[in-house]
Scaffold this motif. Sequence first.
Motif, PDB file in Angstrom:
ATOM      1  N   ASP A 177     -32.740 -10.910 -21.277  1.00 43.81           N
ATOM      2  CA  ASP A 177     -31.539 -10.948 -22.108  1.00 43.81           C
ATOM      3  C   ASP A 177     -30.565 -12.017 -21.616  1.00 43.81           C
ATOM      4  OD1 ASP A 177     -32.421  -8.791 -23.651  1.00 43.81           O
ATOM      5  OD2 ASP A 177     -31.539  -7.338 -22.286  1.00 43.81           O
ATOM      6  N   ARG A 178     -30.453 -12.124 -20.308  1.00 45.36           N
ATOM      7  CA  ARG A 178     -29.462 -13.027 -19.718  1.00 45.36           C
ATOM      8  C   ARG A 178     -29.891 -14.498 -19.744  1.00 45.36           C
ATOM      9  NH1 ARG A 178     -29.164  -8.335 -16.607  1.00 45.36           N
ATOM     10  NH2 ARG A 178     -30.600  -9.091 -15.008  1.00 45.36           N
ATOM     11  N   ILE A 185     -31.289 -23.342 -21.837  1.00 47.56           N
ATOM     12  CA  ILE A 185     -31.911 -22.495 -22.863  1.00 47.56           C
ATOM     13  C   ILE A 185     -31.137 -22.618 -24.171  1.00 47.56           C
ATOM     14  CG2 ILE A 185     -32.366 -20.115 -23.537  1.00 47.56           C
ATOM     15  CD1 ILE A 185     -34.398 -21.002 -21.566  1.00 47.56           C
ATOM     16  N   ARG A 186     -29.816 -22.597 -24.070  1.00 46.21           N
ATOM     17  CA  ARG A 186     -29.001 -22.723 -25.286  1.00 46.21           C
ATOM     18  C   ARG A 186     -29.259 -24.075 -25.963  1.00 46.21           C
ATOM     19  NH1 ARG A 186     -26.715 -18.736 -27.849  1.00 46.21           N
ATOM     20  NH2 ARG A 186     -25.395 -20.358 -28.766  1.00 46.21           N
ATOM     21  N   ARG A 187     -29.395 -25.106 -25.168  1.00 44.03           N
ATOM     22  CA  ARG A 187     -29.660 -26.432 -25.725  1.00 44.03           C
ATOM     23  C   ARG A 187     -31.005 -26.452 -26.439  1.00 44.03           C
ATOM     24  NH1 ARG A 187     -29.419 -28.846 -21.243  1.00 44.03           N
ATOM     25  NH2 ARG A 187     -27.143 -29.002 -21.228  1.00 44.03           N
ATOM     26  N   PRO A 200     -34.771 -16.917 -26.675  1.00 37.35           N
ATOM     27  CA  PRO A 200     -35.368 -16.347 -25.462  1.00 37.35           C
ATOM     28  C   PRO A 200     -35.672 -14.862 -25.567  1.00 37.35           C
ATOM     29  CG  PRO A 200     -33.026 -16.789 -25.134  1.00 37.35           C
ATOM     30  CD  PRO A 200     -33.416 -17.436 -26.430  1.00 37.35           C
ATOM     31  N   ARG A 201     -35.048 -14.168 -26.507  1.00 36.07           N
ATOM     32  CA  ARG A 201     -35.346 -12.740 -26.662  1.00 36.07           C
ATOM     33  C   ARG A 201     -36.604 -12.511 -27.480  1.00 36.07           C
ATOM     34  NH1 ARG A 201     -29.135 -12.562 -28.191  1.00 36.07           N
ATOM     35  NH2 ARG A 201     -29.991 -14.356 -29.300  1.00 36.07           N
ATOM     36  N   TRP A 247     -36.787 -15.234 -14.241  1.00 32.84           N
ATOM     37  CA  TRP A 247     -35.717 -15.299 -15.248  1.00 32.84           C
ATOM     38  C   TRP A 247     -34.361 -14.919 -14.661  1.00 32.84           C
ATOM     39  CZ3 TRP A 247     -39.024 -12.009 -19.111  1.00 32.84           C
ATOM     40  CH2 TRP A 247     -39.996 -12.825 -19.702  1.00 32.84           C
ATOM     41  N   GLY A 248     -34.376 -14.087 -13.649  1.00 34.84           N
ATOM     42  CA  GLY A 248     -33.119 -13.563 -13.122  1.00 34.84           C
ATOM     43  C   GLY A 248     -32.430 -14.471 -12.128  1.00 34.84           C
ATOM     44  N   ASP A 249     -33.083 -15.524 -11.685  1.00 37.08           N
ATOM     45  CA  ASP A 249     -32.490 -16.398 -10.670  1.00 37.08           C
ATOM     46  C   ASP A 249     -32.383 -17.818 -11.209  1.00 37.08           C
ATOM     47  OD1 ASP A 249     -31.556 -17.604  -8.420  1.00 37.08           O
ATOM     48  OD2 ASP A 249     -33.264 -17.103  -7.128  1.00 37.08           O
TER      49      ASP A 249
END
Length: 377
Positions: A177-178, A185-187, A200-201, A247-249
């Motif tokens: 989610d994050r 990722i937004r780009r 990404p979801r 994904w978390g780091d």
Amino acid sequence: MHTISSSTFSSSAERSLATDPGLSLRPLRFAQLTRGWSADVTAADLAPIAASVAAPRRLRAKRGYLGGTAANVELTRMLEERPEDFGAVGQIVWGAEAVEVRPGLRPFADCLRVVEPECIDGLQRLRVIADLRDRLPREHLERAVIRLEIRCGGERDRARRTHDGADRCLNVSTAQDRLIRCPNIRRLMDADWEKGDFDPRRGVTAGPHGLRFSMADVTSALACLSDGSQPVAAHRAATPQGQEALWGDHASAVYRGLFHGRMSPVGVMRAVEAWRTARSALAEMPRKSRQGHGHLIEYAPELICWKACRWLPLLTLHDPKSPFAWERAIERDLPGRTVQAAESLVAHYKALHPEHGRSGSSYKSEAPKLDLWRELA
């Protein structure tokens, strides 16, 4: 809403604990709302409340302090490093027999006296504050402002009942989610995907028939075609647990090696197609090739796919103007190279570790280890 001036060094909460079953607080602000009271209280004022071993019982909390859980460790780190954030996430919920407003020692410094308080939710947060009160200066704790909700009467029963089962109503945020917070990722989400899209979801949707590839697929594919000299990213992406950790780091070298600012839709699709082609080539290998040390094909397929893609011009993966015939190479050459890589790695594995597969050293336990992957790579 009432506004309260800054507190003196000694805590009124600490004094009240020693004299009666009620608690006196000096909130920065408080208000009486429809379902009870709401107050902004600093961690400094809450620090003594859960300091004693008997606090969970005295506050009638549904469970005691849970110790070094992942959540409590994160709360501790947050209060130490980012006290303002500590108060911005979550709240503490109490029940009470009554709440009384009492004048303070100075004008506009009213206190709240909470009669027979019950900690419905937030004991872990209170205990984290209590454990740090001797290690952090009071000025630091005053920077953490926590919202305290107090329920009385029937609303107290309602709060207790609903909070007891609140975990069943939560959709817990995950590392996947994050990912949407990552600017790279937004780009990529905002890039031109022609007839598809990326989120990404959900992953990638591509082509006229709307083929969908999950974020797990995308991550494995990018790891397979990463330009690093070691298969660290491929190993991390080989399991759901590893992908969650990756994904978390967002600050790790492995993450930045996959999800960087040069990512492009064409690069992602090249990676996905190459990864899927290599996996298909492995799946078509005869069963006998998976015997003995050939179990490497079963238990370390991502290593073989990674190795099979080393000949591709990986540095131009995301370059839309790359002169390399990516589609042709993936379709015509990669399947054969994947089989060759599998056969070569299996032979190398057997030569390096002939003892694997014997009692106490199974292929299933040994083949997925990163140390072995490094050795074979």
